[in-house]
Design an enzyme around this catalytic site. Sequence first.
Site, PDB file in Angstrom:
ATOM      1  N   ASP A  28      50.514 -16.806 -33.689  1.00 16.21           N
ATOM      2  CA  ASP A  28      51.837 -16.181 -33.691  1.00 16.21           C
ATOM      3  C   ASP A  28      51.626 -14.690 -33.507  1.00 16.21           C
ATOM      4  OD1 ASP A  28      54.762 -16.073 -34.132  1.00 16.21           O
ATOM      5  OD2 ASP A  28      54.170 -14.898 -35.883  1.00 16.21           O
ATOM      6  N   ASP A  30      53.004 -10.935 -33.529  1.00 16.67           N
ATOM      7  CA  ASP A  30      54.052 -10.162 -34.184  1.00 16.67           C
ATOM      8  C   ASP A  30      53.783  -8.684 -33.919  1.00 16.67           C
ATOM      9  OD1 ASP A  30      55.227  -9.931 -37.658  1.00 16.67           O
ATOM     10  OD2 ASP A  30      55.966  -9.044 -35.815  1.00 16.67           O
ATOM     11  N   GLU A  32      55.038  -5.161 -33.756  1.00 19.14           N
ATOM     12  CA  GLU A  32      56.146  -4.351 -34.277  1.00 19.14           C
ATOM     13  C   GLU A  32      55.942  -2.893 -33.886  1.00 19.14           C
ATOM     14  OE1 GLU A  32      56.830  -5.148 -38.437  1.00 19.14           O
ATOM     15  OE2 GLU A  32      56.602  -7.290 -38.135  1.00 19.14           O
ATOM     16  N   TYR A  33      56.521  -2.470 -32.859  1.00 23.86           N
ATOM     17  CA  TYR A  33      57.403  -3.054 -31.849  1.00 23.86           C
ATOM     18  C   TYR A  33      57.042  -2.430 -30.516  1.00 23.86           C
ATOM     19  CZ  TYR A  33      60.092  -4.404 -35.948  1.00 23.86           C
ATOM     20  OH  TYR A  33      60.469  -4.919 -37.145  1.00 23.86           O
ATOM     21  N   MET A  95      62.744 -12.732 -36.813  1.00 24.49           N
ATOM     22  CA  MET A  95      62.512 -12.176 -38.148  1.00 24.49           C
ATOM     23  C   MET A  95      63.859 -11.919 -38.812  1.00 24.49           C
ATOM     24  SD  MET A  95      59.481  -9.391 -37.784  1.00 24.49           S
ATOM     25  CE  MET A  95      60.063  -8.576 -36.300  1.00 24.49           C
ATOM     26  N   TYR A  97      63.788 -11.840 -42.525  1.00 21.84           N
ATOM     27  CA  TYR A  97      63.461 -11.638 -43.936  1.00 21.84           C
ATOM     28  C   TYR A  97      63.867 -10.282 -44.468  1.00 21.84           C
ATOM     29  CZ  TYR A  97      59.412  -9.342 -41.846  1.00 21.84           C
ATOM     30  OH  TYR A  97      58.599  -8.545 -41.094  1.00 21.84           O
ATOM     31  N   ASP A  98      64.054  -9.301 -43.621  1.00 23.24           N
ATOM     32  CA  ASP A  98      64.369  -7.966 -44.108  1.00 23.24           C
ATOM     33  C   ASP A  98      65.839  -7.615 -43.922  1.00 23.24           C
ATOM     34  OD1 ASP A  98      63.544  -5.724 -45.473  1.00 23.24           O
ATOM     35  OD2 ASP A  98      63.041  -4.614 -43.672  1.00 23.24           O
TER      36      ASP A  98
END
Length: 140
Positions: A28, A30, A32-33, A95, A97-98
């Site tokens: 995966d 990820d 950012e960004y 995403m 979660y935040d």
Amino acid sequence: MSSTSANRKAFITGLIKFMDTYGFDGVDLDWEYPQADDRGGATADTANYVSLVKDMRAAFGTKYGITVTLPTSYWYLQNFDLVGMQSSVDWFNLMSYDCKSRSLHLVVKVLSHVNSARRLGCRIKEYRTIHRTTYQHHGN
């Protein structure tokens, strides 16, 4: 790491060795960004990310999966070339979660980005599985 073909090849070779050694069936990503000026991004990040996932798919074939984690904020999402990446990626994760709100407003914002991606020509699969992440903020 993604800026040149040689760098991507070295990363992918090491990644395959790692996955083989430890029994992983995929990766995966990820980032950012890509291209985000508040994160030290460069203009070439977007195209380099597409090159990275294409090179990974070519090296992985069908042996390993590739997923890409995406932000739900348009500010960061705008620099992901979803159309360029989609043929090399098994799925995109969003995403969430935040996000600080539990309201319908959050759902509408996420769906609006998904619908925008559809308008750009991205294939979006509907999943009935819900993954819940427990996240705790420290401080205020």
